[in-house]
Write a protein that holds these residues in place. Structure first.
Motif, PDB file in Angstrom:
ATOM      1  N   GLU A 171       0.831  -1.199   0.000  1.00 57.37           N
ATOM      2  CA  GLU A 171       0.000   0.000   0.000  1.00 57.37           C
ATOM      3  C   GLU A 171       0.874   1.261   0.000  1.00 57.37           C
ATOM      4  N   ARG A 173       3.910   1.534  -1.134  1.00 53.68           N
ATOM      5  CA  ARG A 173       4.592   1.688  -2.420  1.00 53.68           C
ATOM      6  C   ARG A 173       3.692   2.397  -3.427  1.00 53.68           C
ATOM      7  N   ARG A 174       2.405   2.109  -3.359  1.00 55.38           N
ATOM      8  CA  ARG A 174       1.460   2.789  -4.263  1.00 55.38           C
ATOM      9  C   ARG A 174       1.211   4.225  -3.826  1.00 55.38           C
ATOM     10  N   ASP A 175       1.140   4.431  -2.505  1.00 52.82           N
ATOM     11  CA  ASP A 175       0.890   5.774  -1.970  1.00 52.82           C
ATOM     12  C   ASP A 175       1.469   5.838  -0.564  1.00 52.82           C
ATOM     13  N   MET A 177       1.536   8.014   1.589  1.00 55.16           N
ATOM     14  CA  MET A 177       0.701   8.686   2.582  1.00 55.16           C
ATOM     15  C   MET A 177      -0.131   7.697   3.384  1.00 55.16           C
ATOM     16  N   THR A 178      -0.319   6.477   2.861  1.00 48.59           N
ATOM     17  CA  THR A 178      -1.131   5.502   3.596  1.00 48.59           C
ATOM     18  C   THR A 178      -0.515   5.150   4.939  1.00 48.59           C
ATOM     19  N   ASP A 181      -1.450   7.967   7.203  1.00 43.67           N
ATOM     20  CA  ASP A 181      -2.894   7.866   7.453  1.00 43.67           C
ATOM     21  C   ASP A 181      -3.192   6.746   8.447  1.00 43.67           C
ATOM     22  N   ARG A 202       6.407  15.709   3.573  1.00 46.49           N
ATOM     23  CA  ARG A 202       7.025  15.285   2.308  1.00 46.49           C
ATOM     24  C   ARG A 202       8.285  14.460   2.575  1.00 46.49           C
ATOM     25  N   THR A 205       7.130  10.938   3.701  1.00 46.47           N
ATOM     26  CA  THR A 205       6.587  10.097   2.625  1.00 46.47           C
ATOM     27  C   THR A 205       7.680   9.695   1.639  1.00 46.47           C
ATOM     28  N   SER A 209       8.645   5.815   0.854  1.00 49.39           N
ATOM     29  CA  SER A 209       8.652   5.352  -0.531  1.00 49.39           C
ATOM     30  C   SER A 209       9.972   4.681  -0.867  1.00 49.39           C
ATOM     31  N   ARG A 213      10.405   0.381  -1.470  1.00 50.80           N
ATOM     32  CA  ARG A 213      10.147   0.221  -2.905  1.00 50.80           C
ATOM     33  C   ARG A 213      10.526  -1.145  -3.433  1.00 50.80           C
TER      34      ARG A 213
END
Length: 302
Positions: A171, A173-175, A177-178, A181, A202, A205, A209, A213
């Protein structure tokens, strides 16, 4: 700090693994290794390169095995960080250096201090953790539910831990921010203030990432290493150690730093009211200044 502010390199360890390394700041200044949290990477929050340069610090960051571009070291212990840091220091021509670990990086910084006593000048731990099974410490007391579950799975159900972190890593890797959250409902107001800063969010995140990755292996191995035997004795630490903790921390409660201080002969504890876990990001520049005192100038290896 942008990635363009840092010089990047790959270091090969004596056993043939590759570690991704970034350096920034003043190449001739006192060297400080910054060991990232869990999960984390070499691109984690730190002052911009120009700020590090003005502090006079040669800052070295690297991905722990399994994170980012560093090869996995399956079954690694916390103690193994010392050999990796020594290999990086050798490659960079650095004889003596300070170390600072944030959150899950804290135990790894202490490993360096204990196992490299002739090379580590000072050590700092920001919102760190005590060893599992520490006597006279309720390890989980005051800890956020997500950490209790992850570390509990490390003790009881490795398959469930692996599956859970794989899902969360995918999750992220896709976004990325999850991850924030996911954590937000568990954050005290002191942490929400920090992560709501656009620049810090920033940085966080970007770190997540990069860390995840290639998958969750570094995250899994960190959790296992922290909950298992660390592989060194805290009483072997001879360097000065500063233990900083935000009073409202719910991810690594402040009692962990107090416990560590009772076992490390030259440790001091700084507990900051009005701060929590992510306050470690804000205190880092001050910590770097303490670590990089004038008598700790980099001594090149011959």
């Amino acid at each position: 700090m942008t990635r363009q502010d840092a010089a990047q390199r790959t270091v090969t360890t004596p056993d043939g693994r590759h570690l991704a390394v970034e350096t920034s700041g003043s190449p001739d200044g006192p060297a400080v290794f910054l060991l990232h949290g869990t999960p984390g990477s070499r691109s984690g929050p730190r002052p911009r390169g120009i700020v590090v340069y003005r502090l006079g610090v040669h800052l070295v960051c690297y991905d722990r095995p399994g994170y980012g571009d560093s090869d996995r070291h399956e079954g690694r212990r916390v103690a193994d960080a010392a050999a990796d840091v020594a290999a990086i220091a050798d490659d960079l021509g650095i004889e003596r250096f300070a170390v600072v670990g944030r959150s899950g990086g804290g135990p790894h910084a202490l490993a360096c201090a204990a196992l490299l006593p002739d090379r580590v000048t000072r050590a700092a731990v920001l919102v760190g953790l005590a060893p599992a099974g520490a006597p006279d410490l309720d390890w989980y007391a005051g800890m956020a539910e997500s950490n209790v579950e992850d570390y509990g799975r490390a003790d009881e159900d490795l398959a469930e831990l692996t599956l859970n972190l794989k899902v969360r890593a995918e999750e992220a890797r896709r976004d990325p921010m999850t991850l924030l959250d996911f954590l937000r409902p568990q954050l005290p107001d002191e942490d929400i203030r920090v992560v709501d800063d656009v620049a810090i969010r920033r940085l966080l995140t970007d770190m997540y990432s990069e860390a995840l990755r290639h998958g969750p292996e570094g995250w899994i191995d960190d959790v296992l290493a922290i909950r298992r035997g660390w592989g060194f004795d805290l009483s072997a630490i001879r360097a000065e150690v500063r233990l900083w903790h935000g009073e409202q921390d719910r991810f690594s409660p402040v009692e962990h730093s107090h416990w560590l201080a009772s076992r490390i002969s030259r440790a001091e504890v700084q507990v900051q009211p009005g701060a929590a876990h992510f306050g470690a990001v804000e205190i880092l520049p001050q910590t770097l200044t303490w670590l990089a005192t004038p008598d700790l100038a980099t001594t090149p290896r011959v």
